[in-house]
Enzyme design. Structure first.
Site, mmCIF file in Angstrom:
data_model
loop_
_atom_site.group_PDB
_atom_site.id
_atom_site.type_symbol
_atom_site.label_atom_id
_atom_site.label_comp_id
_atom_site.label_asym_id
_atom_site.label_seq_id
_atom_site.Cartn_x
_atom_site.Cartn_y
_atom_site.Cartn_z
ATOM 1 C CB THR A 18 -0.939 -0.031 1.227
ATOM 2 O OG1 THR A 18 -1.845 -1.111 1.047
ATOM 3 C CG2 THR A 18 -1.713 1.251 1.400
ATOM 4 C CE1 TYR A 31 -6.019 0.199 -0.206
ATOM 5 C CE2 TYR A 31 -3.918 -0.123 -1.292
ATOM 6 C CZ TYR A 31 -4.778 -0.391 -0.246
ATOM 7 O OH TYR A 31 -4.405 -1.255 0.738
ATOM 8 C CB THR A 97 0.882 -3.271 6.494
ATOM 9 O OG1 THR A 97 -0.442 -3.285 5.978
ATOM 10 C CG2 THR A 97 1.526 -1.910 6.337
ATOM 11 C CG ASP A 98 -2.323 -7.225 3.951
ATOM 12 O OD1 ASP A 98 -2.636 -6.299 4.721
ATOM 13 O OD2 ASP A 98 -2.936 -7.466 2.890
ATOM 14 C CE LYS A 170 -2.642 -4.492 8.420
ATOM 15 N NZ LYS A 170 -2.757 -4.516 6.953
ATOM 16 C CD GLU A 289 -6.769 -26.073 29.331
ATOM 17 O OE1 GLU A 289 -7.752 -26.825 29.206
ATOM 18 O OE2 GLU A 289 -6.772 -24.876 28.977
HETATM 19 N N1 ASP Z 1 -2.573 -5.533 0.982
HETATM 20 C C1 ASP Z 1 -1.551 -4.547 1.231
HETATM 21 C C2 ASP Z 1 -0.217 -5.279 1.301
HETATM 22 O O1 ASP Z 1 0.041 -5.938 2.275
HETATM 23 C C3 ASP Z 1 -1.861 -3.827 2.490
HETATM 24 C C4 ASP Z 1 -0.834 -2.833 2.960
HETATM 25 O O2 ASP Z 1 0.258 -2.720 2.467
HETATM 26 O O3 ASP Z 1 -1.161 -2.089 3.929
HETATM 27 O O4 ASP Z 1 0.532 -5.204 0.367
#
Ligand code: ASP
Length: 332
Positions: A18, A31, A97-98, A170, A289
């Site tokens: 992103t 986007y 970020t994923d 995340k 457990e």
């Molecule tokens: N789907 C995107 C990615 O991980 C989300 C992001 O970058 O925030 O490339």
């Protein structure tokens, strides 16, 4: 502005996400990730070139949902190669970020150099109102140039916070403050390029694995536990050729009785099983457990299922022995 001769040399590897994403209209939600190249991203950050001598390289340009073992190996090799030359003082990686936490953890396990490796991403695309990418790149470069970052291993820098790969996850899908290192805590913070460390230097875990000569990693799958979960899932993955299983267990890595029996059988057939947890802040101890000693399971401790999977993949390049794998989960 720092004297050109004193500036550190930071090589930036672009992988997409992103942070490189574009909208057709900044008022719209939709986007496309991984639209802009790395040079465009670096030139869009005011004052960035005052911080360091920057070079950019596009390794791949993908949404990080498409990240895979092959690209991880390619990325790690390139980072190793760059850091082994005196011409590069640190590497910055722009990434979606994923799956950022998995890539960061993977690199922390395989990169031996004491030079800084910093990963950044953003929650909003480059064209968004209030895009967070430029500040994250600026702070990431500042962190990579900080002399005190050396020897701390791979780091993540997002929303002014410095995270360690083992601790970060995340935790949200909306705000720019989506990453969380609770309960272990942040390694430090960065504001407008000024770095403050909370941890003493040298706190990095030792790099644990060599990837020399490897062009793939063993297949490891994750099974998500839930009430009434069918143990058939385990049989299907074993039949499909999985080499190791990670359980995203309920609570402290629990799974129902029929699943335990099938997992125990998988271990007896040479397929290691790691118990992690689906909770937000996991901590899975051995023999609480579930009798791990009896079933031959490995307890993931604080590693979430995604990062447990990364560690198990690398551990399997060395051994299938549960005791040996457990040691990696304690140490790496
Ligand atoms: N789907 C995107 C990615 O991980 C989300 C992001 O970058 O925030 O490339």
């Amino acid at each position: 502005m720092a004297n050109q001769d004193l500036k550190r040399r930071i090589h930036v590897l672009g992988t997409g996400g992103t942070i490189a994403g574009a909208q057709s209209d900044s008022r719209h939600l939709g986007y496309t990730a991984a639209t802009y190249g790395i040079d465009w991203l670096l030139n869009a950050v005011p004052g960035l070139h005052d911080l360091a001598i920057l070079t950019g390289e596009q390794l791949v340009n993908i949404g990080s949902q498409d990240m895979d073992d092959r690209i991880w190996l390619q990325l790690a090799r390139r980072v190793d190669e760059l850091l082994s030359t005196p011409a590069v003082d640190a590497v910055l990686i722009t990434h979606g970020t994923d799956t950022l936490e998995e890539t960061a953890y993977f690199l922390s396990l395989v990169i031996a150099s004491p030079k800084p490796v910093v990963l950044v991403g953003s929650m909003r695309p480059a064209t968004a109102l209030g895009a967070d990418g430029p500040a994250n790149i600026y702070n990431g470069v500042a962190l990579a140039t900080d002399a005190r970052a050396a020897g701390r291993g791979t780091l993540l820098c997002l929303d002014g916070e410095i995270h360690r790969p083992r601790h970060v996850t995340k935790a949200g899908t909306m705000s720019s403050n989506a990453f969380c290192s609770s309960p272990a805590g942040l390694a430090g913070v960065v504001l407008a390029g000024r770095v403050e460390w909370f941890e003493v230097a040298g706190a990095a875990r030792a790099h644990c694995f060599s990837i020399a000569g490897r062009d793939e990693l063993p297949r490891v799958d994750i099974i998500y536990a839930y009430p009434g979960m069918s143990a058939d899932l385990i049989d299907s993955l074993v039949a499909a050729g999985t080499r190791g299983l990670v359980i995203a267990g309920v609570g402290a890595g629990n799974i129902n009785r029929s699943a335990i029996a099938r997992l125990s059988a998988a271990v007896a057939n040479g397929i290691p099983v790691v118990r992690s947890s689906r909770v937000a802040r996991p901590m899975v101890f051995r023999n609480a457990e579930v009798n791990d000693d009896h079933h031959g399971f490995v307890a993931a401790r604080d590693l979430n299922p995604g990062k447990s999977r990364v560690l198990l993949q690398l551990a399997l390049t060395v051994s299938t022995d549960a005791g040996r794998i457990q040691e990696y989960f304690e140490r790496c």
